[in-house]
Design an enzyme around this catalytic site. Structure first.
Site, PDB file in Angstrom:
ATOM      1  N   GLU A 153     -12.375   3.399  -1.271  1.00 43.46           N
ATOM      2  CA  GLU A 153     -11.861   4.502  -2.096  1.00 43.46           C
ATOM      3  C   GLU A 153     -11.601   4.063  -3.534  1.00 43.46           C
ATOM      4  O   GLU A 153     -11.829   4.822  -4.464  1.00 43.46           O
ATOM      5  CB  GLU A 153     -10.556   5.042  -1.497  1.00 43.46           C
ATOM      6  CG  GLU A 153     -10.785   5.846  -0.224  1.00 43.46           C
ATOM      7  CD  GLU A 153      -9.481   6.217   0.457  1.00 43.46           C
ATOM      8  OE1 GLU A 153      -8.421   6.194  -0.204  1.00 43.46           O
ATOM      9  OE2 GLU A 153      -9.533   6.506   1.663  1.00 43.46           O
ATOM     10  N   VAL A 154     -11.061   2.875  -3.691  1.00 43.83           N
ATOM     11  CA  VAL A 154     -10.706   2.397  -5.036  1.00 43.83           C
ATOM     12  C   VAL A 154     -11.717   1.313  -5.437  1.00 43.83           C
ATOM     13  O   VAL A 154     -11.792   0.260  -4.785  1.00 43.83           O
ATOM     14  CB  VAL A 154      -9.274   1.836  -5.071  1.00 43.83           C
ATOM     15  CG1 VAL A 154      -8.926   1.359  -6.474  1.00 43.83           C
ATOM     16  CG2 VAL A 154      -8.271   2.892  -4.603  1.00 43.83           C
ATOM     17  N   ASP A 163       0.849  -1.196   0.000  1.00 41.79           N
ATOM     18  CA  ASP A 163       0.000   0.000   0.000  1.00 41.79           C
ATOM     19  C   ASP A 163       0.884   1.244   0.000  1.00 41.79           C
ATOM     20  O   ASP A 163       1.889   1.299   0.700  1.00 41.79           O
ATOM     21  CB  ASP A 163      -0.922  -0.012   1.230  1.00 41.79           C
ATOM     22  CG  ASP A 163      -2.069   0.968   1.094  1.00 41.79           C
ATOM     23  OD1 ASP A 163      -3.219   0.512   0.978  1.00 41.79           O
ATOM     24  OD2 ASP A 163      -1.820   2.198   1.094  1.00 41.79           O
ATOM     25  N   ILE A 164       0.491   2.235  -0.782  1.00 42.19           N
ATOM     26  CA  ILE A 164       1.287   3.457  -0.914  1.00 42.19           C
ATOM     27  C   ILE A 164       1.260   4.295   0.368  1.00 42.19           C
ATOM     28  O   ILE A 164       2.164   5.097   0.606  1.00 42.19           O
ATOM     29  CB  ILE A 164       0.764   4.270  -2.132  1.00 42.19           C
ATOM     30  CG1 ILE A 164       1.832   5.201  -2.654  1.00 42.19           C
ATOM     31  CG2 ILE A 164      -0.508   5.034  -1.806  1.00 42.19           C
ATOM     32  CD1 ILE A 164       1.531   5.763  -4.029  1.00 42.19           C
ATOM     33  N   HIS A 175     -10.302  -5.352  -3.541  1.00 43.02           N
ATOM     34  CA  HIS A 175      -8.977  -5.581  -2.955  1.00 43.02           C
ATOM     35  C   HIS A 175      -9.111  -6.003  -1.506  1.00 43.02           C
ATOM     36  O   HIS A 175     -10.048  -5.614  -0.818  1.00 43.02           O
ATOM     37  CB  HIS A 175      -8.087  -4.343  -3.065  1.00 43.02           C
ATOM     38  CG  HIS A 175      -8.712  -3.084  -2.539  1.00 43.02           C
ATOM     39  ND1 HIS A 175      -9.631  -2.377  -3.268  1.00 43.02           N
ATOM     40  CD2 HIS A 175      -8.548  -2.408  -1.377  1.00 43.02           C
ATOM     41  CE1 HIS A 175     -10.007  -1.303  -2.574  1.00 43.02           C
ATOM     42  NE2 HIS A 175      -9.375  -1.310  -1.408  1.00 43.02           N
ATOM     43  N   MET A 176      -8.142  -6.797  -1.091  1.00 41.85           N
ATOM     44  CA  MET A 176      -8.041  -7.231   0.297  1.00 41.85           C
ATOM     45  C   MET A 176      -6.814  -6.572   0.903  1.00 41.85           C
ATOM     46  O   MET A 176      -5.724  -6.640   0.337  1.00 41.85           O
ATOM     47  CB  MET A 176      -7.886  -8.757   0.343  1.00 41.85           C
ATOM     48  CG  MET A 176      -7.906  -9.340   1.743  1.00 41.85           C
ATOM     49  SD  MET A 176      -9.538  -9.228   2.486  1.00 41.85           S
ATOM     50  CE  MET A 176     -10.367 -10.602   1.686  1.00 41.85           C
ATOM     51  N   HIS A 177      -7.013  -5.896   2.038  1.00 43.48           N
ATOM     52  CA  HIS A 177      -5.877  -5.352   2.786  1.00 43.48           C
ATOM     53  C   HIS A 177      -5.359  -6.444   3.718  1.00 43.48           C
ATOM     54  O   HIS A 177      -6.151  -7.076   4.422  1.00 43.48           O
ATOM     55  CB  HIS A 177      -6.311  -4.180   3.675  1.00 43.48           C
ATOM     56  CG  HIS A 177      -6.867  -2.983   2.965  1.00 43.48           C
ATOM     57  ND1 HIS A 177      -6.151  -1.827   2.789  1.00 43.48           N
ATOM     58  CD2 HIS A 177      -8.086  -2.754   2.407  1.00 43.48           C
ATOM     59  CE1 HIS A 177      -6.904  -0.927   2.165  1.00 43.48           C
ATOM     60  NE2 HIS A 177      -8.085  -1.467   1.921  1.00 43.48           N
TER      61      HIS A 177
HETATM   62  P1  AMP Z   1      -9.901   1.351   0.180  1.00 42.75           P
HETATM   63  O1  AMP Z   1     -10.228   2.556   1.015  1.00 42.75           O
HETATM   64  O2  AMP Z   1     -10.211   0.056   0.869  1.00 42.75           O
HETATM   65  O3  AMP Z   1     -10.492   1.460  -1.211  1.00 42.75           O
HETATM   66  O4  AMP Z   1      -8.324   1.333   0.064  1.00 42.75           O
HETATM   67  C1  AMP Z   1      -7.611   1.828  -1.026  1.00 42.75           C
HETATM   68  C2  AMP Z   1      -6.155   1.724  -0.668  1.00 42.75           C
HETATM   69  O5  AMP Z   1      -5.399   1.907  -1.834  1.00 42.75           O
HETATM   70  C3  AMP Z   1      -5.666   2.773   0.358  1.00 42.75           C
HETATM   71  O6  AMP Z   1      -5.114   2.099   1.485  1.00 42.75           O
HETATM   72  C4  AMP Z   1      -4.606   3.554  -0.423  1.00 42.75           C
HETATM   73  O7  AMP Z   1      -3.515   3.956   0.375  1.00 42.75           O
HETATM   74  C5  AMP Z   1      -4.195   2.546  -1.496  1.00 42.75           C
HETATM   75  N1  AMP Z   1      -3.653   3.113  -2.714  1.00 42.75           N
HETATM   76  C6  AMP Z   1      -4.153   4.126  -3.468  1.00 42.75           C
HETATM   77  N2  AMP Z   1      -3.388   4.336  -4.542  1.00 42.75           N
HETATM   78  C7  AMP Z   1      -2.364   3.436  -4.479  1.00 42.75           C
HETATM   79  C8  AMP Z   1      -1.241   3.157  -5.315  1.00 42.75           C
HETATM   80  N3  AMP Z   1      -0.995   3.844  -6.437  1.00 42.75           N
HETATM   81  N4  AMP Z   1      -0.412   2.163  -4.935  1.00 42.75           N
HETATM   82  C9  AMP Z   1      -0.633   1.464  -3.806  1.00 42.75           C
HETATM   83  N5  AMP Z   1      -1.678   1.678  -2.993  1.00 42.75           N
HETATM   84  C10 AMP Z   1      -2.532   2.657  -3.315  1.00 42.75           C
END
Ligand code: AMP
Length: 127
Positions: free
Chosen positions: A105-106, A35-36, A110-112
């Site tokens: 957000e994205v 994660d960034i 995805h799984m954290h």
């Molecule tokens: P979510 O809120 O579950 O959609 O998490 C999205 C995650 O994507 C967040 O933890 C961000 O920090 C991460 N993220 C956004 N852009 C990038 C990127 N370019 N590379 C790696 N992680 C990212």
């Protein structure tokens, strides 16, 4: 209602190679990268390569091959990080946010994977 996938989301762009990523694991159907903006010493994101918006979308429409590949990838990363409880590891937390209430957000499933510090209770009371 059909799921609507946004091809311009940042993870779609990562999968197309338009944006770099810090790859942890790359398989036929799954990509994992750091994660960034890590929220723990280890914060890995695991994404399917297919166009899925949320966990429920993936669970209902992905092939068994994709689902097995994804699940095994999460397991492999836990093993490689040495975080699996019962295998001498400290443990971890998996989180998958979906939609508005989940504060996703994205819009690519995805799984954290979070670990490396005490993570506290799962949820705090909403503000
Ligand atoms: P979510 O809120 O579950 O959609 O998490 C999205 C995650 O994507 C967040 O933890 C961000 O920090 C991460 N993220 C956004 N852009 C990038 C990127 N370019 N590379 C790696 N992680 C990212």
């Amino acid at each position: 209602m059909a799921y609507v996938y946004d091809d311009q989301n940042i993870f779609a762009r990562i999968l197309r190679g338009e944006i770099p990523n810090d790859t942890v694991l790359d398989t036929a159907h799954t990509l994992a990268f750091n994660d960034i903006a890590p929220q723990a010493p280890h914060h890995v994101l695991v994404i399917p390569k297919g166009r899925y918006v949320t966990f429920d979308h993936f669970a209902s429409e992905a092939s068994e091959t994709e689902i097995v590949d994804f699940t095994r990838s999460v397991g492999r990363i836990c093993a490689e990080l040495g975080i699996a409880p019962g295998q001498g590891g400290e443990g971890y937390r998996l989180i998958s946010n979906a939609g508005e209430a989940g504060v996703q957000e994205v819009p690519h499933y995805h799984m954290h994977i979070l670990t490396g510090r005490p993570l506290g209770r799962m949820l705090k009371k909403a503000d």
